[in-house]
Design an enzyme around this catalytic site. Structure first.
Site, PDB file in Angstrom:
ATOM      1  CE  LYS A  89      -2.432  -0.717   3.767  1.00 25.05           C
ATOM      2  NZ  LYS A  89      -1.997  -2.045   4.222  1.00 25.05           N
ATOM      3  NE  ARG A  95      -5.085  -0.905  10.091  1.00 21.74           N
ATOM      4  CZ  ARG A  95      -3.959  -0.252   9.807  1.00 21.74           C
ATOM      5  NH1 ARG A  95      -3.964   0.774   9.005  1.00 21.74           N
ATOM      6  NH2 ARG A  95      -2.829  -0.625  10.340  1.00 21.74           N
ATOM      7  NE  ARG A 131       7.500  -3.485   7.057  1.00 27.05           N
ATOM      8  CZ  ARG A 131       6.269  -3.023   6.802  1.00 27.05           C
ATOM      9  NH1 ARG A 131       5.961  -2.559   5.601  1.00 27.05           N
ATOM     10  NH2 ARG A 131       5.341  -3.042   7.719  1.00 27.05           N
ATOM     11  NE  ARG A 161       6.039  -0.572  10.938  1.00 27.53           N
ATOM     12  CZ  ARG A 161       4.971  -0.469  10.150  1.00 27.53           C
ATOM     13  NH1 ARG A 161       5.102  -0.063   8.903  1.00 27.53           N
ATOM     14  NH2 ARG A 161       3.792  -0.763  10.614  1.00 27.53           N
ATOM     15  NE  ARG A 189       1.240  -4.693  11.881  1.00 23.73           N
ATOM     16  CZ  ARG A 189       2.249  -4.426  11.033  1.00 23.73           C
ATOM     17  NH1 ARG A 189       3.393  -5.037  11.140  1.00 23.73           N
ATOM     18  NH2 ARG A 189       2.069  -3.550  10.077  1.00 23.73           N
TER      19      ARG A 189
END
Ligand code: AMP
Length: 197
Positions: A16, A92, A129, A138, A149
């Site tokens: 995204k 969301r 990532r 992160r 998640r």
């Protein structure tokens, strides 16, 4: 009057952010990413030690009213009003989708595009990532948090996708393939939406 109003939906790791950036270049719209706004070191919402900071690091959603106020403030700013936007990471929840409709009334979004990438592919990307970023990565890309998640995301965003679907605003785009291929698919959808709005 105003530029395109776009929403990008899709699992974390579906691309995204990358695609929103490209749409911003191609159409001149402002990329509004709630994740980026919240991770901004200047953000007062997610200041060190705050409950919001802890929720983000744990991969949990922030309260609707907090995020709605954040997005509402941003969408009211002159650059967004003039150039239009691509929303990334919002809405969301169904409450956020309702709030977005109120914020944009009497208009609305031109199209909501769901970038479809299978869960096993995004899981591998997010873990990659994390390891590529090392200690600077992160916290919410950690293995156990990623699984949570993704599960939570699928349950919640199914309801949001449904919200747009019922209003004839949802288009699902295959998010697999090269970045350029996906951008080309998105362009086709956005061009069509703009032409018919
Ligand atoms: P993202 O970069 O979009 O995955 O967002 C990172 C984190 O920010 C999420 O896991 C949530 O903790 C928080 N967040 C971002 N957008 C929202 C939203 N629309 N509603 C609630 N929390 C959000």
């Amino acid at each position: 009057m105003g530029g395109p109003r776009l929403v990008l939906l899709g699992r974390p790791g579906a691309g995204k952010g990358t695609q929103a950036h490209r749409l911003s270049d191609l159409y001149g719209v402002v990329h509004v990413s709630t994740g980026d706004m919240l991770r901004d070191p200047q953000s007062t919402i997610t200041a060190a030690g705050s409950a919001a900071r802890a929720a983000i690091d744990a991969g949990e959603l922030l309260a609707d009213d907090v995020v709605i106020a954040l997005v509402g403030g941003r969408l009211a700013q002159a650059d967004v009003v003039e150039r239009g936007f691509v929303l990334d990471g919002f809405p969301r929840t169904v409450a956020q989708a309702d709030a977005l409709a109120d914020l944009l009334a009497p208009g609305g979004v031109d199209v909501a595009i769901e970038l479809d990438v299978p869960p096993e592919v995004v899981q591998a990307r997010l873990v990659g990532r994390r390891s590529a970023a090392g200690a600077a990565g992160r916290p919410d890309d950690a293995d156990e948090v990623v699984g949570r998640r993704l599960k939570r995301h699928d349950a919640e965003v199914a309801a949001v996708a449904d919200w747009f679907e019922r209003r004839g605003l949802l288009v699902v785009v295959d998010g697999m393939g090269s970045t350029d291929e996906v951008t080309a698919r998105l362009r086709a959808v956005v061009d069509r939406a703009i032409a018919s709005s």
